[in-house]
Motif scaffolding. Structure first.
Motif, PDB file in Angstrom:
ATOM      1  N   LEU A 193      43.374  54.943  36.915  1.00 31.59           N
ATOM      2  CA  LEU A 193      42.443  54.948  37.884  1.00 31.59           C
ATOM      3  C   LEU A 193      42.218  53.061  38.493  1.00 31.59           C
ATOM      4  N   GLU A 194      41.495  53.390  40.589  1.00 33.34           N
ATOM      5  CA  GLU A 194      41.746  53.194  40.831  1.00 33.34           C
ATOM      6  C   GLU A 194      40.680  52.046  41.487  1.00 33.34           C
ATOM      7  N   VAL A 195      40.865  50.960  41.071  1.00 36.13           N
ATOM      8  CA  VAL A 195      39.334  50.050  40.591  1.00 36.13           C
ATOM      9  C   VAL A 195      39.568  48.733  41.277  1.00 36.13           C
ATOM     10  N   PRO A 196      39.061  46.802  42.264  1.00 34.99           N
ATOM     11  CA  PRO A 196      38.855  46.368  42.972  1.00 34.99           C
ATOM     12  C   PRO A 196      40.119  45.908  42.336  1.00 34.99           C
ATOM     13  N   VAL A 197      40.297  44.823  42.693  1.00 37.32           N
ATOM     14  CA  VAL A 197      41.768  44.045  42.268  1.00 37.32           C
ATOM     15  C   VAL A 197      40.840  42.743  42.023  1.00 37.32           C
ATOM     16  N   ALA A 198      39.705  42.481  42.014  1.00 34.65           N
ATOM     17  CA  ALA A 198      39.059  41.364  41.730  1.00 34.65           C
ATOM     18  C   ALA A 198      38.272  42.001  40.224  1.00 34.65           C
ATOM     19  N   GLU A 199      38.327  43.124  40.334  1.00 35.04           N
ATOM     20  CA  GLU A 199      37.800  43.563  39.147  1.00 35.04           C
ATOM     21  C   GLU A 199      38.909  43.752  37.624  1.00 35.04           C
ATOM     22  N   ALA A 200      40.373  44.126  38.519  1.00 32.64           N
ATOM     23  CA  ALA A 200      41.044  44.531  37.140  1.00 32.64           C
ATOM     24  C   ALA A 200      41.794  43.035  36.646  1.00 32.64           C
ATOM     25  N   ALA A 201      40.762  41.859  37.481  1.00 28.38           N
ATOM     26  CA  ALA A 201      41.884  40.253  37.705  1.00 28.38           C
ATOM     27  C   ALA A 201      41.098  39.882  35.903  1.00 28.38           C
ATOM     28  N   GLY A 202      42.415  39.921  34.906  1.00 31.97           N
ATOM     29  CA  GLY A 202      42.187  39.511  33.758  1.00 31.97           C
ATOM     30  C   GLY A 202      41.301  40.045  32.329  1.00 31.97           C
ATOM     31  N   ALA A 203      41.492  41.591  33.275  1.00 27.78           N
ATOM     32  CA  ALA A 203      40.641  43.166  32.632  1.00 27.78           C
ATOM     33  C   ALA A 203      41.339  43.719  32.006  1.00 27.78           C
ATOM     34  N   PHE A 204      42.164  44.940  32.554  1.00 26.18           N
ATOM     35  CA  PHE A 204      43.059  45.183  32.644  1.00 26.18           C
ATOM     36  C   PHE A 204      44.409  45.531  32.754  1.00 26.18           C
TER      37      PHE A 204
END
Length: 422
Positions: free
Chosen positions: A163-174
């Motif tokens: 899934l496309e997600v914002p880079v800031a949201e993915a950092a350290g999470a996905f």
């Protein structure tokens, strides 16, 4: 890819066995998962998180499902057995619990890959051509027929739903993947602090949803290799995927949504703020997650309860609820509830005000209370005159947890009530 025929799709789903990984704790939810696994957590007024991948399976035509459990699984197992135990094995359908049982070693499940490895004999007995591995702790609607068809058409050994997600949201999470123009995965990083963005969009990246499709024999081969690797953490994201992308056909399946009226919806409700926000999103006139689609119902177990009731219509004591979700058995008695999600058998007593809150089952809010931007765990009894969410310094002094964005969590233990009530 042209639209496959219904018979083609039905053959794919019939040849698939789904494993739902539902043993996670969800430590970022703090006390909310102290007595239950994250997939057992309540969501949306009447559901539990595990209901979403299970419903996606059944609605997609995948009717052979194993639910892997481990951490504090009693409420999860009870819910699955009550709500999903009616399938008949003799008709080729089943939803089975697969608890950690040390089938291949003396250890409990050591990671996501080990959880599947220790159930290989059960999977093999089902004789599936494909194994679908699903995360049990995300909220979304998805027709798995799409990823199965893409997997079969591409000749992949493994396909990763992304899934496309914002880079800031993915950092350290996905987990973040890099792909070529054919969607073949060229690189994979598990929860990088600086995710690699899409070539045409520096603000977004392609994140793994934690859902995979494998050819069965290929999966077994990789699990056996991983089990022999002493340095492995026994995890699909950290170990299996990085070890196979160079020499095998591993493809991404970009999830863009399967429902014409809505964009792709997927939420990892893994923090107090994201859990609260995802519930609040349901209150909008056209919510991003449509729970009212009769063509794609979210199934669950629920008790037979009386309808919700709103009583008293005096000027100073009017039972009313605005822009809210109210489940069965609730009584709003001379109180006001705004922009809130109330699960079953919640009672809000006279002169109280509740706003922007998620109230789990069996909560009693006594008279003259003011509750704002809070999560009240199941079975809480809020004493008369209590104020929550208006003064965070005072909230913390009373032992309540306040999230980064100001959501206040209250549990039975924090109120001095007996714990362990799921």
């Amino acid at each position: 890819m042209p639209n496959p025929s219904p018979r083609y799709i039905s053959n794919l789903t019939r040849d698939t066995y789904a494993i739902i990984l539902a043993g996670g704790r969800g430590s970022r939810l703090h006390e909310l998962t102290e007595w239950r696994a994250k997939p057992s957590l309540y969501f949306g007024g009447k559901f539990r998180i595990i209901d979403f991948p299970l419903s996606n399976c059944i609605n997609s035509g995948i009717r052979r499902v194993g639910v892997v459990t481990q951490y504090k699984s009693h409420s999860l197992i009870r819910h699955v057995m009550r709500g999903w135990g009616h399938f008949k094995k003799e008709l080729g359908e089943s939803v089975e619990i697969l608890p950690a049982s040390q089938r291949y070693s003396e250890n409990w499940y050591q990671g996501t890959a080990d959880a599947v490895f220790q159930n290989m004999d059960i999977i093999r007995h089902e004789l599936p051509k494909y194994v679908m591995i699903l995360s049990g702790d995300h909220v979304y609607r998805m027709d798995y027929a799409g990823i199965l068809a893409a997997h079969a058409e591409s000749g992949a050994d493994m396909t990763v739903s992304c899934l496309e997600v914002p880079v800031a949201e993915a950092a350290g999470a996905f987990g973040v993947v890099q792909v070529d123009e054919t969607q073949r995965i060229l690189g994979f990083e598990e929860k990088p602090e600086v995710p690699k963005h899409l070539p045409d969009n520096p603000e977004s990246c392609l994140a793994s949803m934690g859902n995979y499709v494998f050819n069965t024999e290929f999966l077994f081969e990789q699990l056996k290799k991983d089990a022999m690797n002493e340095n492995s953490e026994r995890d699909f994201g950290k170990d299996i995927i990085p070890s196979i992308i160079q020499d095998h056909n591993v493809f991404a399946y970009p999830f863009c949504g399967d429902f014409n009226d809505q964009k792709a919806y997927w939420r990892d409700v893994g923090t107090l703020d994201s859990f609260w926000q995802a519930n609040m999103e349901l209150l909008s006139p056209t919510p991003p997650l449509n729970l009212y689609d009769a063509k794609w119902p979210i199934w669950t177990y629920q008790e037979q309860l009386p309808p919700a009731k709103f009583v008293f219509d005096d000027d100073d004591r009017r039972g009313m609820t605005l822009d809210s979700i109210v489940s069965g058995g609730c009584i709003i008695s001379g109180a006001t509830v705004r922009r809130s999600v109330l699960f079953n058998e919640v009672r809000v007593c006279s002169y109280s005000e509740v706003e922007g809150s998620v109230i789990l089952p069996d909560v009693v809010i006594q008279r003259h209370c003011k509750i704002k931007n809070a999560i009240l765990d199941r079975g809480c009894i809020i004493p008369e005159g209590t104020v929550i969410g208006y003064d965070h310094v005072h909230d913390r002094k009373r032992g309540f947890r306040v999230s980064e964005k100001g959501v206040v969590l209250v549990t039975r233990d924090m109120l001095g009530l007996p714990v362990g009530y799921e």
